[in-house]
Design a protein around this motif. Structure first.
Motif, PDB file in Angstrom:
ATOM      1  N   GLU A 225       0.828  -1.186   0.000  1.00  0.00           N
ATOM      2  CA  GLU A 225       0.000   0.000   0.000  1.00  0.00           C
ATOM      3  C   GLU A 225       0.864   1.238   0.000  1.00  0.00           C
ATOM      4  O   GLU A 225       1.869   1.307   0.698  1.00  0.00           O
ATOM      5  CB  GLU A 225      -0.871   0.001   1.246  1.00  0.00           C
ATOM      6  CG  GLU A 225      -2.223   0.615   0.987  1.00  0.00           C
ATOM      7  CD  GLU A 225      -3.091   0.549   2.212  1.00  0.00           C
ATOM      8  OE1 GLU A 225      -3.392  -0.580   2.629  1.00  0.00           O
ATOM      9  OE2 GLU A 225      -3.423   1.618   2.730  1.00  0.00           O
ATOM     10  N   LYS A 226       0.440   2.222  -0.749  1.00  0.00           N
ATOM     11  CA  LYS A 226       1.211   3.460  -0.791  1.00  0.00           C
ATOM     12  C   LYS A 226       0.586   4.465   0.164  1.00  0.00           C
ATOM     13  O   LYS A 226      -0.601   4.732   0.112  1.00  0.00           O
ATOM     14  CB  LYS A 226       1.176   4.042  -2.202  1.00  0.00           C
ATOM     15  CG  LYS A 226       1.979   3.237  -3.168  1.00  0.00           C
ATOM     16  CD  LYS A 226       2.221   4.039  -4.406  1.00  0.00           C
ATOM     17  CE  LYS A 226       3.059   3.251  -5.376  1.00  0.00           C
ATOM     18  NZ  LYS A 226       3.218   3.948  -6.621  1.00  0.00           N
ATOM     19  N   GLU A 227       1.416   5.047   0.989  1.00  0.00           N
ATOM     20  CA  GLU A 227       0.891   5.994   1.968  1.00  0.00           C
ATOM     21  C   GLU A 227       0.436   7.284   1.318  1.00  0.00           C
ATOM     22  O   GLU A 227      -0.580   7.843   1.626  1.00  0.00           O
ATOM     23  CB  GLU A 227       1.974   6.314   3.007  1.00  0.00           C
ATOM     24  CG  GLU A 227       2.247   5.182   3.964  1.00  0.00           C
ATOM     25  CD  GLU A 227       1.173   5.054   5.020  1.00  0.00           C
ATOM     26  OE1 GLU A 227       0.334   5.955   5.127  1.00  0.00           O
ATOM     27  OE2 GLU A 227       1.163   4.041   5.723  1.00  0.00           O
ATOM     28  N   HIS A 228       1.243   7.780   0.409  1.00  0.00           N
ATOM     29  CA  HIS A 228       0.964   9.103  -0.158  1.00  0.00           C
ATOM     30  C   HIS A 228       0.280   9.010  -1.512  1.00  0.00           C
ATOM     31  O   HIS A 228       0.515   9.840  -2.377  1.00  0.00           O
ATOM     32  CB  HIS A 228       2.273   9.883  -0.312  1.00  0.00           C
ATOM     33  CG  HIS A 228       3.003  10.090   0.967  1.00  0.00           C
ATOM     34  ND1 HIS A 228       2.610  11.005   1.914  1.00  0.00           N
ATOM     35  CD2 HIS A 228       4.103   9.507   1.457  1.00  0.00           C
ATOM     36  CE1 HIS A 228       3.450  10.961   2.927  1.00  0.00           C
ATOM     37  NE2 HIS A 228       4.361  10.065   2.700  1.00  0.00           N
ATOM     38  N   GLU A 230      -2.626   9.601  -2.600  1.00  0.00           N
ATOM     39  CA  GLU A 230      -3.439  10.749  -3.035  1.00  0.00           C
ATOM     40  C   GLU A 230      -2.578  11.881  -3.536  1.00  0.00           C
ATOM     41  O   GLU A 230      -2.847  12.493  -4.572  1.00  0.00           O
ATOM     42  CB  GLU A 230      -4.239  11.237  -1.837  1.00  0.00           C
ATOM     43  CG  GLU A 230      -5.684  11.499  -2.137  1.00  0.00           C
ATOM     44  CD  GLU A 230      -6.383  12.011  -0.911  1.00  0.00           C
ATOM     45  OE1 GLU A 230      -6.915  11.180  -0.180  1.00  0.00           O
ATOM     46  OE2 GLU A 230      -6.346  13.238  -0.699  1.00  0.00           O
ATOM     47  N   GLU A 232       0.346  11.665  -4.636  1.00  0.00           N
ATOM     48  CA  GLU A 232       0.991  11.265  -5.873  1.00  0.00           C
ATOM     49  C   GLU A 232       0.075  11.498  -7.055  1.00  0.00           C
ATOM     50  O   GLU A 232       0.499  11.991  -8.109  1.00  0.00           O
ATOM     51  CB  GLU A 232       1.310   9.776  -5.787  1.00  0.00           C
ATOM     52  CG  GLU A 232       2.652   9.413  -6.325  1.00  0.00           C
ATOM     53  CD  GLU A 232       2.927   7.946  -6.170  1.00  0.00           C
ATOM     54  OE1 GLU A 232       3.419   7.569  -5.103  1.00  0.00           O
ATOM     55  OE2 GLU A 232       2.612   7.205  -7.113  1.00  0.00           O
ATOM     56  N   ARG A 235      -0.075  15.152  -7.827  1.00  0.00           N
ATOM     57  CA  ARG A 235       1.131  15.624  -8.499  1.00  0.00           C
ATOM     58  C   ARG A 235       1.098  15.212  -9.963  1.00  0.00           C
ATOM     59  O   ARG A 235       1.437  15.979 -10.853  1.00  0.00           O
ATOM     60  CB  ARG A 235       2.376  15.030  -7.841  1.00  0.00           C
ATOM     61  CG  ARG A 235       2.874  15.769  -6.630  1.00  0.00           C
ATOM     62  CD  ARG A 235       4.347  15.493  -6.422  1.00  0.00           C
ATOM     63  NE  ARG A 235       4.644  14.085  -6.383  1.00  0.00           N
ATOM     64  CZ  ARG A 235       4.844  13.387  -5.280  1.00  0.00           C
ATOM     65  NH1 ARG A 235       4.737  13.965  -4.113  1.00  0.00           N
ATOM     66  NH2 ARG A 235       5.124  12.112  -5.347  1.00  0.00           N
ATOM     67  N   ALA A 298       7.312  13.112  -9.877  1.00  0.00           N
ATOM     68  CA  ALA A 298       8.138  12.415  -8.896  1.00  0.00           C
ATOM     69  C   ALA A 298       8.422  13.297  -7.692  1.00  0.00           C
ATOM     70  O   ALA A 298       9.084  12.871  -6.759  1.00  0.00           O
ATOM     71  CB  ALA A 298       9.450  11.978  -9.535  1.00  0.00           C
ATOM     72  N   GLY A 299       7.961  14.527  -7.722  1.00  0.00           N
ATOM     73  CA  GLY A 299       8.137  15.383  -6.563  1.00  0.00           C
ATOM     74  C   GLY A 299       9.440  16.157  -6.543  1.00  0.00           C
ATOM     75  O   GLY A 299       9.746  16.827  -5.566  1.00  0.00           O
ATOM     76  N   MET A 300      10.212  16.085  -7.615  1.00  0.00           N
ATOM     77  CA  MET A 300      11.487  16.814  -7.615  1.00  0.00           C
ATOM     78  C   MET A 300      11.280  18.296  -7.805  1.00  0.00           C
ATOM     79  O   MET A 300      12.012  19.123  -7.289  1.00  0.00           O
ATOM     80  CB  MET A 300      12.376  16.286  -8.743  1.00  0.00           C
ATOM     81  CG  MET A 300      12.972  14.952  -8.432  1.00  0.00           C
ATOM     82  SD  MET A 300      14.150  14.526  -9.690  1.00  0.00           S
ATOM     83  CE  MET A 300      13.274  13.269 -10.540  1.00  0.00           C
TER      84      MET A 300
END
Lengths: 338, 171
Positions: A225-228, A230, A232, A235, A298-300
């Protein structure tokens, strides 16, 4: 007021629903605003018509017709619109060919011009330049591609010496006012054409998050499960809004020419200069839009996407000149179109 | 049996591969893997989040940001976890272009927190499988599935130490 104008005005006042009538009259502009406010729109149409008629400065039937036109534009109501298609634009192409060749040879003798129309409505022009003393140089031709129905022209291998001549010839042959540089360049003609005309898959801001199933390539184990997740998704959505998604046109570079004041901390000598700190920032990649999309998703790069980057797709350019704007209290520089 | 582990990695590359191997490895124990880039975890998931048995911080030595991100995330870890439920996993340690300073900082951090430091090779399939197997062994202990060991006792035995010699022993 003569009979026709009176009838038209009466019909318009009768047909337009009372709720919209104030707006229509205001757009029409023939009734002074002050008196328009005093009009009571809840009375019967007959009374209303008399009031409006007395307030009008009527000159000709034309103004009434305009009013009915405004109303129609705002409410293209009950009938059926049909689409038609202009065909066989050959006349236009012939004219363009003649005009362009004539103009260019006027401006510079000793030039060789070949024009060919492609299947996809593009006109290809090959120009070999010469001058008074030399024959046209066929080894270094300039290619020009123009789609006749659009204002876009794509140029390959044009020297600064010949630029004004070509521009002039094109402007006159296509009967436009002027031609300017679009600040967009790339290796692939189809890519920059698709990019400019926005014919690539764009993501539009949506109130509802895209369904997660779309983006999962393979069914993942339910234990993972991915925590973030939403964030992601958000973004990714913002990245696709800014840079398109799927098969985007291939751009290779984005260049920013800075002419702003230096505003870093620490370096005293650079900080106090009066003249702008000139710098050139260049992003290059095999496929720039995909790279930038990845940076954001990717959040960079931080979201919301900075307008400096999203201007690439919003304005369809990849060369920007950035100058300081406004008084010193704002520390943001604005992107300026050159 | 249900266990749950939290993998935290800024680059989000290795954690996916690890997760795939981990969940498929064990047949008799159900392992839940949760992936995150950094802490704190979003509040919205608190209701559905199971009890975490092990938190693994993955640091890629090729990126400075990887280490910085972990340093910032550590603030959000409940102190109780440090008694054997936190471990560090380092990748890229063999890469010649990586400066030894970075590895030293990671080792200092792990030592100061008394946590084990594992090394992993993330580029090959065997490397991923090995790392997953090691994590699973640790996870089974911290989840209480190994009768003779607890997380705290294991971490006391395996925790990272700094020796004075820079080339010193690897855990």
């Amino acid at each position: 007021m003569d009979e026709t104008t009176r009838t038209v005005l009466q019909r318009v006042v009768r047909k337009v629903p009372a709720t919209r009538l104030r707006e229509v009259l205001r757009t029409w502009g023939r009734v002074p605003a002050r008196q328009l406010d005093l009009l009571d729109f809840s009375t019967s149409k007959f009374v209303l018509f008399e009031d409006v008629r007395s307030l009008c400065e009527v000159n000709s039937a034309l103004t009434e017709l305009l009013m009915s036109l405004f109303h129609f534009i705002g409410n293209p109501a009950q009938g059926v619109w049909r689409a038609c298609h202009l065909t066989e634009p050959d006349v236009e192409l012939r004219q363009f060919k003649e005009q362009f060749k004539a103009r260019l040879t006027e401006l510079i003798s000793n030039v060789s011009v070949k024009i060919k129309k492609h299947d996809d409505e593009a006109v290809w022009i090959r120009i070999a330049w010469g001058d008074h003393f030399h024959r046209p140089n066929q080894l270094k031709p300039t290619y020009v591609v123009h789609h006749l129905q659009t204002p876009y022209v794509f140029v390959y291998n044009l020297s600064t010496k010949h630029k004004p001549l070509l521009y002039q010839a094109l402007v006159l042959a296509t009967r436009h006012g002027s031609m300017k540089d679009s600040h967009l360049s790339g290796k692939s003609l189809t890519s920059i054409r698709d990019f400019l005309m926005r014919s690539y898959q764009q993501a539009f801001p949506t109130k509802y998050a895209r369904p997660l199933q779309e983006k999962n390539t393979a069914p993942t184990n339910p234990n993972i499960e991915k925590e973030h997740a939403e964030q992601e998704e958000k973004r990714l959505q913002l990245a696709c809004e800014a840079f398109g998604e799927g098969n985007v046109p291939r751009l290779e570079t984005a260049t920013y020419k800075l002419e702003t004041r230096y505003r870093g901390s620490g370096n005293e000598t650079l900080n106090n200069r009066e003249e702008p700190f000139r710098a050139l920032i260049k992003f290059s990649s095999a496929n720039l839009l995909v790279s930038l999309n990845h940076c954001v998703s990717a959040g960079m790069a931080e979201t919301p996407v900075t307008p400096l980057l999203s201007s690439i797709t919003q304005k369809g350019k990849n060369y920007f000149v950035i100058t300081d704007k406004g008084s010193g209290n704002s520390s943001q520089s604005m992107v300026q179109k050159k | 049996c249900l266990t749950s582990t939290q993998l935290v990695e800024n680059e989000e590359q290795f954690q996916k591969k690890l997760a795939d191997v981990i969940v498929n490895a064990e047949k008799d124990v159900s392992v839940g893997v949760r992936l995150a880039r950094r802490l704190p975890l979003p509040v919205e998931n608190e209701e559905t989040r199971p009890c975490i048995d092990l938190v693994v911080f993955i640091i890629n030595l090729s990126f400075e940001r990887s280490f910085q991100s972990v340093e910032l995330s550590l603030k959000y870890v409940d102190p109780g976890f440090f008694l054997g439920k936190v471990c560090f996993l380092v990748t890229g340690a063999r890469c010649w272009s990586v400066s030894s300073d970075r590895l030293q900082s990671v080792r200092k951090l792990a030592t100061s927190l008394r946590c084990p430091l594992l090394y992993a090779e993330d580029q090959t399939v065997e490397g991923v499988n090995t790392a997953a197997a090691r994590l699973l062994r640790v996870l089974k202990v911290t989840a209480g599935l190994t009768p003779w060991a607890t997380g705290l006792s294991l971490s006391t035995l395996t925790r990272c130490t700094l020796s004075s010699d820079l080339e010193g022993d690897f855990d």
